[in-house]
Write a protein that holds these residues in place. Structure first.
Motif, PDB file in Angstrom:
ATOM      1  N   SER A 156     -27.211  64.789 -49.085  1.00  0.00           N
ATOM      2  CA  SER A 156     -26.824  65.738 -50.130  1.00  0.00           C
ATOM      3  C   SER A 156     -25.465  66.351 -49.821  1.00  0.00           C
ATOM      4  O   SER A 156     -24.623  66.526 -50.716  1.00  0.00           O
ATOM      5  CB  SER A 156     -27.868  66.855 -50.262  1.00  0.00           C
ATOM      6  N   TYR A 157     -25.247  66.684 -48.570  1.00  0.00           N
ATOM      7  CA  TYR A 157     -23.945  67.225 -48.177  1.00  0.00           C
ATOM      8  C   TYR A 157     -22.838  66.202 -48.426  1.00  0.00           C
ATOM      9  O   TYR A 157     -21.781  66.542 -48.960  1.00  0.00           O
ATOM     10  CB  TYR A 157     -23.950  67.662 -46.708  1.00  0.00           C
ATOM     11  N   ALA A 158     -23.108  64.958 -48.081  1.00  0.00           N
ATOM     12  CA  ALA A 158     -22.120  63.899 -48.306  1.00  0.00           C
ATOM     13  C   ALA A 158     -21.803  63.759 -49.793  1.00  0.00           C
ATOM     14  O   ALA A 158     -20.681  63.382 -50.164  1.00  0.00           O
ATOM     15  CB  ALA A 158     -22.628  62.573 -47.748  1.00  0.00           C
ATOM     16  N   ALA A 159     -22.770  64.101 -50.651  1.00  0.00           N
ATOM     17  CA  ALA A 159     -22.573  64.030 -52.099  1.00  0.00           C
ATOM     18  C   ALA A 159     -21.929  65.306 -52.655  1.00  0.00           C
ATOM     19  O   ALA A 159     -21.731  65.415 -53.860  1.00  0.00           O
ATOM     20  CB  ALA A 159     -23.902  63.760 -52.787  1.00  0.00           C
ATOM     21  N   GLY A 160     -21.627  66.274 -51.764  1.00  0.00           N
ATOM     22  CA  GLY A 160     -20.903  67.465 -52.197  1.00  0.00           C
ATOM     23  C   GLY A 160     -21.680  68.765 -52.190  1.00  0.00           C
ATOM     24  O   GLY A 160     -21.158  69.799 -52.609  1.00  0.00           O
ATOM     25  N   ASP A 161     -22.908  68.777 -51.705  1.00  0.00           N
ATOM     26  CA  ASP A 161     -23.738  69.980 -51.677  1.00  0.00           C
ATOM     27  C   ASP A 161     -23.470  70.765 -50.389  1.00  0.00           C
ATOM     28  O   ASP A 161     -24.050  70.474 -49.341  1.00  0.00           O
ATOM     29  CB  ASP A 161     -25.211  69.580 -51.782  1.00  0.00           C
ATOM     30  N   ALA A 162     -22.614  71.783 -50.480  1.00  0.00           N
ATOM     31  CA  ALA A 162     -22.245  72.579 -49.299  1.00  0.00           C
ATOM     32  C   ALA A 162     -23.440  73.356 -48.745  1.00  0.00           C
ATOM     33  O   ALA A 162     -23.539  73.574 -47.536  1.00  0.00           O
ATOM     34  CB  ALA A 162     -21.111  73.533 -49.631  1.00  0.00           C
ATOM     35  N   ALA A 163     -24.367  73.763 -49.604  1.00  0.00           N
ATOM     36  CA  ALA A 163     -25.543  74.506 -49.150  1.00  0.00           C
ATOM     37  C   ALA A 163     -26.412  73.635 -48.240  1.00  0.00           C
ATOM     38  O   ALA A 163     -27.054  74.145 -47.313  1.00  0.00           O
ATOM     39  CB  ALA A 163     -26.360  74.999 -50.341  1.00  0.00           C
ATOM     40  N   ALA A 164     -26.421  72.331 -48.480  1.00  0.00           N
ATOM     41  CA  ALA A 164     -27.189  71.419 -47.622  1.00  0.00           C
ATOM     42  C   ALA A 164     -26.635  71.454 -46.202  1.00  0.00           C
ATOM     43  O   ALA A 164     -27.395  71.455 -45.228  1.00  0.00           O
ATOM     44  CB  ALA A 164     -27.152  70.003 -48.188  1.00  0.00           C
ATOM     45  N   PHE A 165     -25.313  71.493 -46.067  1.00  0.00           N
ATOM     46  CA  PHE A 165     -24.710  71.566 -44.731  1.00  0.00           C
ATOM     47  C   PHE A 165     -25.082  72.874 -44.045  1.00  0.00           C
ATOM     48  O   PHE A 165     -25.399  72.887 -42.854  1.00  0.00           O
ATOM     49  CB  PHE A 165     -23.185  71.421 -44.796  1.00  0.00           C
ATOM     50  N   GLU A 166     -25.042  73.960 -44.791  1.00  0.00           N
ATOM     51  CA  GLU A 166     -25.397  75.261 -44.206  1.00  0.00           C
ATOM     52  C   GLU A 166     -26.825  75.244 -43.654  1.00  0.00           C
ATOM     53  O   GLU A 166     -27.090  75.799 -42.590  1.00  0.00           O
ATOM     54  CB  GLU A 166     -25.222  76.370 -45.241  1.00  0.00           C
ATOM     55  N   THR A 167     -27.729  74.598 -44.380  1.00  0.00           N
ATOM     56  CA  THR A 167     -29.113  74.490 -43.914  1.00  0.00           C
ATOM     57  C   THR A 167     -29.191  73.667 -42.637  1.00  0.00           C
ATOM     58  O   THR A 167     -29.875  74.051 -41.678  1.00  0.00           O
ATOM     59  CB  THR A 167     -30.003  73.878 -45.014  1.00  0.00           C
ATOM     60  N   LEU A 168     -28.492  72.532 -42.609  1.00  0.00           N
ATOM     61  CA  LEU A 168     -28.460  71.699 -41.400  1.00  0.00           C
ATOM     62  C   LEU A 168     -27.907  72.484 -40.216  1.00  0.00           C
ATOM     63  O   LEU A 168     -28.447  72.426 -39.111  1.00  0.00           O
ATOM     64  CB  LEU A 168     -27.598  70.455 -41.627  1.00  0.00           C
ATOM     65  N   TYR A 169     -26.826  73.182 -40.453  1.00  0.00           N
ATOM     66  CA  TYR A 169     -26.181  73.968 -39.403  1.00  0.00           C
ATOM     67  C   TYR A 169     -27.161  75.012 -38.862  1.00  0.00           C
ATOM     68  O   TYR A 169     -27.321  75.152 -37.644  1.00  0.00           O
ATOM     69  CB  TYR A 169     -24.913  74.630 -39.939  1.00  0.00           C
ATOM     70  N   ARG A 170     -27.827  75.737 -39.747  1.00  0.00           N
ATOM     71  CA  ARG A 170     -28.795  76.756 -39.305  1.00  0.00           C
ATOM     72  C   ARG A 170     -29.933  76.138 -38.501  1.00  0.00           C
ATOM     73  O   ARG A 170     -30.365  76.692 -37.497  1.00  0.00           O
ATOM     74  CB  ARG A 170     -29.375  77.504 -40.514  1.00  0.00           C
ATOM     75  N   ARG A 171     -30.401  74.988 -38.925  1.00  0.00           N
ATOM     76  CA  ARG A 171     -31.516  74.337 -38.238  1.00  0.00           C
ATOM     77  C   ARG A 171     -31.152  73.866 -36.836  1.00  0.00           C
ATOM     78  O   ARG A 171     -31.983  73.847 -35.941  1.00  0.00           O
ATOM     79  CB  ARG A 171     -31.996  73.105 -39.031  1.00  0.00           C
ATOM     80  N   HIS A 172     -29.922  73.437 -36.624  1.00  0.00           N
ATOM     81  CA  HIS A 172     -29.584  72.736 -35.381  1.00  0.00           C
ATOM     82  C   HIS A 172     -28.570  73.447 -34.482  1.00  0.00           C
ATOM     83  O   HIS A 172     -28.324  72.979 -33.381  1.00  0.00           O
ATOM     84  CB  HIS A 172     -29.068  71.329 -35.716  1.00  0.00           C
ATOM     85  N   ARG A 173     -28.005  74.557 -34.920  1.00  0.00           N
ATOM     86  CA  ARG A 173     -26.940  75.183 -34.128  1.00  0.00           C
ATOM     87  C   ARG A 173     -27.416  75.640 -32.757  1.00  0.00           C
ATOM     88  O   ARG A 173     -26.742  75.429 -31.753  1.00  0.00           O
ATOM     89  CB  ARG A 173     -26.283  76.317 -34.898  1.00  0.00           C
ATOM     90  N   ASN A 174     -28.579  76.273 -32.687  1.00  0.00           N
ATOM     91  CA  ASN A 174     -29.049  76.800 -31.394  1.00  0.00           C
ATOM     92  C   ASN A 174     -29.404  75.677 -30.420  1.00  0.00           C
ATOM     93  O   ASN A 174     -29.059  75.745 -29.237  1.00  0.00           O
ATOM     94  CB  ASN A 174     -30.244  77.728 -31.597  1.00  0.00           C
ATOM     95  N   THR A 175     -30.076  74.662 -30.916  1.00  0.00           N
ATOM     96  CA  THR A 175     -30.450  73.532 -30.061  1.00  0.00           C
ATOM     97  C   THR A 175     -29.204  72.828 -29.540  1.00  0.00           C
ATOM     98  O   THR A 175     -29.091  72.538 -28.349  1.00  0.00           O
ATOM     99  CB  THR A 175     -31.318  72.537 -30.854  1.00  0.00           C
TER     100      THR A 175
END
Length: 184
Positions: free
Chosen positions: A13-32
Motif C-alpha cells: 500500500s505504501y508503494a502505491a502511495g499510501d503514506a499512512a501505511a508507512f506510518e503504521t509499519l514504522y510504528r510496528r517495527h521501530r522499537n524492535t
C-alpha cells in the motif's frame, strides 16, 4: 472488529502511495529495529545513523518490494547488510561500548528480586553479558542477537544473513561457547 492489515500489505500500500501505511509499519517495527541496531553496534550515535539509513532504504525500495519473505525478515536483512558494510569499513574491528537498555534476552537471563543487593547483582550480570556479546565477532554477534532478542528461527536468520541453516547453527554454537567461556 476488522483484522489489522499484514506488514506485507501495508508495504505494498505504501508503494502505491499510501503514506499512512508507512506510518503504521514504522510504528510496528521501530522499537524492535532500533533495539537490534543498538545492541549490535553498542553506541547510540551509530545506531541512530544506521536506523535512519535502514528506513531510508525501505522507502527507496518500496517500488521494488515483493513479499517473498515476512516484512520483518526483509527489514532485518536490510539492517544486517548495513551492519556488515559498517563492520567492513571499520576493520580492524573496534571494541563496542556497552549499549543502554536491555533486550528481552538479557532481562530473561536474570531473575528479578527487589532487594538492592539483588538489583546490583543483576546490573553487574547484565553488564558482563552485554560486554561478552559485544566482544563476539560481528557475524556471531548478529546471529546471537537475531536468535535471542528477536526470537527468530534458524531459517529466518539464514534469510537475513544470507547464509545456510547449518552456517547459522555453527555461528550460534561458537558464539554460545564463547559466551559461556567468558561468563564462567
Amino acid at each position: 472488529m476488522t483484522a489489522e492489515p499484514s506488514d506485507e500489505i501495508l508495504m505494498q500500500s505504501y508503494a502505491a502511495g499510501d503514506a499512512a501505511a508507512f506510518e503504521t509499519l514504522y510504528r510496528r517495527h521501530r522499537n524492535t529495529l532500533y533495539g537490534f541496531l543498538l545492541r549490535a553496534l553498542g553506541r547510540r550515535d551509530q545506531a541512530d545513523d544506521c536506523f535512519q539509513e535502514v528506513w531510508s532504504r525501505v522507502i527507496n525500495a518500496a517500488p521494488r518490494y515483493r513479499p517473498e519473505a515476512k516484512f520483518s525478515t526483509w527489514l532485518l536483512q536490510i539492517a544486517h547488510n548495513l551492519l556488515i558494510d559498517r563492520h567492513r569499513r571499520q576493520r580492524p574491528e573496534q571494541p563496542l561500548d556497552t549499549a543502554d537498555g536491555d533486550g528481552p534476552v538479557i532481562a530473561a537471563l536474570v531473575e528479578h528480586e527487589a532487594t538492592p543487593e539483588r538489583q546490583l547483582s543483576e546490573f553487574q550480570a547484565q553488564q558482563r553479558l552485554r560486554q561478552a556479546i559485544a566482544a563476539l565477532p560481528a557475524e556471531q554477534r548478529h546471529v546471537v542477537l537475531l536468535r535471542l532478542d528477536q526470537e527468530l528461527s534458524l531459517e529466518e536468520i539464514g534469510l537475513i544473513t544470507g547464509v545456510g541453516r547449518e552456517t547459522v547453527k555453527s555461528r550460534l554454537r561458537y558464539a554460545m561457547d564463547k559466551l559461556r567461556e567468558r561468563l564462567a
